[in-house]
Write a protein that holds these residues in place. Structure first.
Motif, PDB file in Angstrom:
ATOM      1  N   GLY A   1       0.828  -1.204   0.000  1.00 37.38           N
ATOM      2  CA  GLY A   1       0.000   0.000   0.000  1.00 37.38           C
ATOM      3  C   GLY A   1       0.858   1.247   0.000  1.00 37.38           C
ATOM      4  N   ASP A   2       0.249   2.358  -0.275  1.00 37.37           N
ATOM      5  CA  ASP A   2       0.962   3.624  -0.371  1.00 37.37           C
ATOM      6  C   ASP A   2       1.179   4.242   0.996  1.00 37.37           C
ATOM      7  OD1 ASP A   2       2.151   5.815  -1.667  1.00 37.37           O
ATOM      8  OD2 ASP A   2       0.267   6.934  -1.579  1.00 37.37           O
ATOM      9  N   ASN A   3       2.386   4.703   1.218  1.00 37.11           N
ATOM     10  CA  ASN A   3       2.699   5.470   2.410  1.00 37.11           C
ATOM     11  C   ASN A   3       2.451   6.936   2.068  1.00 37.11           C
ATOM     12  OD1 ASN A   3       3.831   6.942   4.484  1.00 37.11           O
ATOM     13  ND2 ASN A   3       5.724   5.745   4.577  1.00 37.11           N
ATOM     14  N   PRO A   4       1.443   7.572   2.673  1.00 30.22           N
ATOM     15  CA  PRO A   4       1.124   8.954   2.301  1.00 30.22           C
ATOM     16  C   PRO A   4       2.209   9.965   2.690  1.00 30.22           C
ATOM     17  CG  PRO A   4      -0.193   8.280   4.188  1.00 30.22           C
ATOM     18  CD  PRO A   4       0.561   7.069   3.730  1.00 30.22           C
ATOM     19  N   ASN A   5       3.192   9.542   3.470  1.00 26.97           N
ATOM     20  CA  ASN A   5       4.250  10.457   3.901  1.00 26.97           C
ATOM     21  C   ASN A   5       5.430  10.513   2.930  1.00 26.97           C
ATOM     22  OD1 ASN A   5       2.839  11.089   6.292  1.00 26.97           O
ATOM     23  ND2 ASN A   5       3.562   9.188   7.212  1.00 26.97           N
ATOM     24  N   THR A   6       5.330   9.827   1.798  1.00 31.61           N
ATOM     25  CA  THR A   6       6.403   9.858   0.798  1.00 31.61           C
ATOM     26  C   THR A   6       5.847  10.387  -0.527  1.00 31.61           C
ATOM     27  OG1 THR A   6       6.004   7.612  -0.017  1.00 31.61           O
ATOM     28  CG2 THR A   6       7.513   7.838   1.863  1.00 31.61           C
TER      29      THR A   6
ATOM     30  N   VAL B   1     -13.773  -3.174  -3.870  1.00 27.98           N
ATOM     31  CA  VAL B   1     -13.201  -2.239  -2.898  1.00 27.98           C
ATOM     32  C   VAL B   1     -11.674  -2.257  -2.895  1.00 27.98           C
ATOM     33  CG1 VAL B   1     -13.138  -1.575  -0.453  1.00 27.98           C
ATOM     34  CG2 VAL B   1     -15.238  -2.514  -1.433  1.00 27.98           C
ATOM     35  N   LEU B   2     -11.033  -3.395  -2.767  1.00 27.22           N
ATOM     36  CA  LEU B   2      -9.602  -3.439  -2.470  1.00 27.22           C
ATOM     37  C   LEU B   2      -8.679  -3.633  -3.673  1.00 27.22           C
ATOM     38  CD1 LEU B   2      -9.857  -5.436   0.854  1.00 27.22           C
ATOM     39  CD2 LEU B   2      -9.504  -2.990   0.566  1.00 27.22           C
ATOM     40  N   TYR B   3      -9.080  -4.267  -4.725  1.00 21.57           N
ATOM     41  CA  TYR B   3      -8.356  -4.344  -6.001  1.00 21.57           C
ATOM     42  C   TYR B   3      -6.891  -4.768  -5.922  1.00 21.57           C
ATOM     43  CZ  TYR B   3     -12.383  -1.510  -7.296  1.00 21.57           C
ATOM     44  OH  TYR B   3     -13.644  -1.032  -7.475  1.00 21.57           O
ATOM     45  N   ASN B   4      -6.524  -5.613  -5.014  1.00 22.79           N
ATOM     46  CA  ASN B   4      -5.143  -6.088  -4.881  1.00 22.79           C
ATOM     47  C   ASN B   4      -4.133  -4.953  -4.711  1.00 22.79           C
ATOM     48  OD1 ASN B   4      -6.093  -8.655  -5.041  1.00 22.79           O
ATOM     49  ND2 ASN B   4      -5.223  -9.122  -7.033  1.00 22.79           N
ATOM     50  N   GLN B   5      -4.545  -3.937  -3.983  1.00 22.37           N
ATOM     51  CA  GLN B   5      -3.639  -2.868  -3.579  1.00 22.37           C
ATOM     52  C   GLN B   5      -3.826  -2.667  -2.089  1.00 22.37           C
ATOM     53  OE1 GLN B   5      -4.864   0.530  -5.941  1.00 22.37           O
ATOM     54  NE2 GLN B   5      -3.157   0.230  -7.320  1.00 22.37           N
ATOM     55  N   ASN B   6      -2.711  -2.420  -1.379  1.00 18.89           N
ATOM     56  CA  ASN B   6      -2.803  -2.124   0.047  1.00 18.89           C
ATOM     57  C   ASN B   6      -3.571  -3.226   0.776  1.00 18.89           C
ATOM     58  OD1 ASN B   6      -2.435  -0.762   2.406  1.00 18.89           O
ATOM     59  ND2 ASN B   6      -3.814   0.915   1.929  1.00 18.89           N
ATOM     60  N   LEU B   7      -3.267  -4.463   0.451  1.00 18.98           N
ATOM     61  CA  LEU B   7      -4.077  -5.584   0.919  1.00 18.98           C
ATOM     62  C   LEU B   7      -3.215  -6.723   1.423  1.00 18.98           C
ATOM     63  CD1 LEU B   7      -6.762  -7.208   1.059  1.00 18.98           C
ATOM     64  CD2 LEU B   7      -6.362  -7.824  -1.328  1.00 18.98           C
ATOM     65  N   ILE B   8      -3.582  -7.246   2.575  1.00 20.19           N
ATOM     66  CA  ILE B   8      -3.036  -8.496   3.090  1.00 20.19           C
ATOM     67  C   ILE B   8      -4.235  -9.395   3.339  1.00 20.19           C
ATOM     68  CG2 ILE B   8      -1.815  -9.613   4.992  1.00 20.19           C
ATOM     69  CD1 ILE B   8      -0.314  -6.920   5.365  1.00 20.19           C
TER      70      ILE B   8
ATOM     71  N   TRP C   1      -6.653  -7.475   5.835  1.00 18.91           N
ATOM     72  CA  TRP C   1      -5.931  -6.408   6.527  1.00 18.91           C
ATOM     73  C   TRP C   1      -5.442  -5.419   5.491  1.00 18.91           C
ATOM     74  CZ3 TRP C   1      -4.748  -5.800  11.738  1.00 18.91           C
ATOM     75  CH2 TRP C   1      -5.131  -6.846  12.562  1.00 18.91           C
ATOM     76  N   LEU C   2      -5.275  -4.179   5.889  1.00 18.83           N
ATOM     77  CA  LEU C   2      -4.665  -3.181   5.015  1.00 18.83           C
ATOM     78  C   LEU C   2      -3.175  -3.135   5.309  1.00 18.83           C
ATOM     79  CD1 LEU C   2      -7.285  -0.312   5.337  1.00 18.83           C
ATOM     80  CD2 LEU C   2      -7.045  -1.977   3.478  1.00 18.83           C
TER      81      LEU C   2
ATOM     82  N   ASP D   1      -1.242  -0.537   4.651  1.00 21.35           N
ATOM     83  CA  ASP D   1      -1.004   0.795   5.205  1.00 21.35           C
ATOM     84  C   ASP D   1      -2.350   1.504   5.341  1.00 21.35           C
ATOM     85  OD1 ASP D   1      -0.388   3.547   5.642  1.00 21.35           O
ATOM     86  OD2 ASP D   1       1.597   3.218   4.767  1.00 21.35           O
ATOM     87  N   ALA D   2      -2.906   1.506   6.550  1.00 15.16           N
ATOM     88  CA  ALA D   2      -4.237   2.089   6.775  1.00 15.16           C
ATOM     89  C   ALA D   2      -4.276   3.568   6.410  1.00 15.16           C
ATOM     90  CB  ALA D   2      -4.662   1.890   8.229  1.00 15.16           C
ATOM     91  N   ALA D   3      -3.232   4.309   6.748  1.00 14.94           N
ATOM     92  CA  ALA D   3      -3.208   5.745   6.443  1.00 14.94           C
ATOM     93  C   ALA D   3      -3.233   5.983   4.937  1.00 14.94           C
ATOM     94  CB  ALA D   3      -1.971   6.398   7.058  1.00 14.94           C
ATOM     95  N   GLY D   4      -2.583   5.100   4.175  1.00 19.13           N
ATOM     96  CA  GLY D   4      -2.585   5.227   2.723  1.00 19.13           C
ATOM     97  C   GLY D   4      -3.950   4.965   2.117  1.00 19.13           C
ATOM     98  N   PHE D   5      -4.823   4.286   2.859  1.00 19.55           N
ATOM     99  CA  PHE D   5      -6.192   4.019   2.405  1.00 19.55           C
ATOM    100  C   PHE D   5      -7.152   5.064   2.963  1.00 19.55           C
ATOM    101  CE2 PHE D   5     -10.015   1.239   1.942  1.00 19.55           C
ATOM    102  CZ  PHE D   5      -9.836   0.894   0.611  1.00 19.55           C
ATOM    103  N   GLY D   6      -6.637   5.942   3.813  1.00 15.58           N
ATOM    104  CA  GLY D   6      -7.458   7.007   4.373  1.00 15.58           C
ATOM    105  C   GLY D   6      -8.284   6.584   5.572  1.00 15.58           C
ATOM    106  N   VAL D   7      -7.870   5.506   6.238  1.00 13.04           N
ATOM    107  CA  VAL D   7      -8.589   5.028   7.422  1.00 13.04           C
ATOM    108  C   VAL D   7      -7.606   4.875   8.571  1.00 13.04           C
ATOM    109  CG1 VAL D   7     -10.352   3.865   6.049  1.00 13.04           C
ATOM    110  CG2 VAL D   7      -8.362   2.574   6.811  1.00 13.04           C
ATOM    111  N   GLN D   8      -8.136   4.615   9.755  1.00 16.20           N
ATOM    112  CA  GLN D   8      -7.263   4.501  10.921  1.00 16.20           C
ATOM    113  C   GLN D   8      -6.959   3.065  11.317  1.00 16.20           C
ATOM    114  OE1 GLN D   8      -8.465   7.034  14.089  1.00 16.20           O
ATOM    115  NE2 GLN D   8      -8.171   8.859  12.871  1.00 16.20           N
TER     116      GLN D   8
END
Length: 173
Positions: free
Chosen positions: A42-47, A76-83, A107-108, A110-117
């Motif tokens: 998943g995407d790290n929003p801090n980079t 919903v998840l499309y094989n991105q940011n997914l475990i 599981w996500l 990177d939750a922050a990269g998906f916009g959730v906590q």
């Protein structure tokens, strides 16, 4: 395992492993039981770089393989940011009929990269019946339910269980 890179713009990883046992010849209905672990970054929003795995040609090969869940994997998840953790039981009561029961725990990465906590996203159960009428005609029926956890509740703003049904007809010529 897949490593993806596009210069300074994108860098992602994806991999899976499966352990299974085929009970053909041991038990009736030729059961196959497996556990599958899949991870897509998943995407790290801090980079500045996008770390999401790019699923490229997202499509169907077999139940529970490329689409991780009939509800969450397709919509919903499309094989991105997914475990995902998957337990599959496949049985074949007749030559024409195959039954699949799949349980997923999502599981996500990177939750922050998906916009959730919360990273704990949801559980899903899929029941699938495939019937082959002949070489040219087959039918599939899918019933699915997905129960949200903190990640899905945060994403949708609700905590209702999602239900899904589908009838699929395939004509080959």
């Amino acid at each position: 395992f897949v490593y993806q890179e596009n210069g300074s713009k994108q860098e992602g990883t994806g991999y899976y492993g499966e352990l299974g046992y085929d009970f053909t010849g041991v038990l009736p209905w030729q059961p196959y039981l497996s556990y599958r672990y899949a991870s897509f970054s998943g995407d790290n929003p801090n980079t500045a770089k996008n770390e999401n795995f790019d699923p490229l040609f997202y499509g169907y090969t077999d139940w529970g393989t490329w689409y991780q869940g009939e509800i969450l994997g397709e919509y919903v998840l499309y094989n991105q940011n997914l475990i995902s953790h998957t337990i599959r039981l496949r049985m074949q009561p007749t030559d024409a009929l195959t039954l699949n029961l799949l349980y997923y725990h999502f599981w996500l990465d990177d939750a922050a990269g998906f916009g959730v906590q919360g990273s704990n996203f949801a559980d899903e159960v899929d029941l699938i019946a495939d019937y082959v009428w002949n070489d040219n005609l087959s039918f599939s029926t899918v019933l699915a339910a997905s129960s949200p956890h903190d990640g899905a509740t945060s994403f949708t703003g609700g905590n209702d269980t999602w239900y899904y049904g589908m009838m699929f007809v395939s004509i080959a010529f």
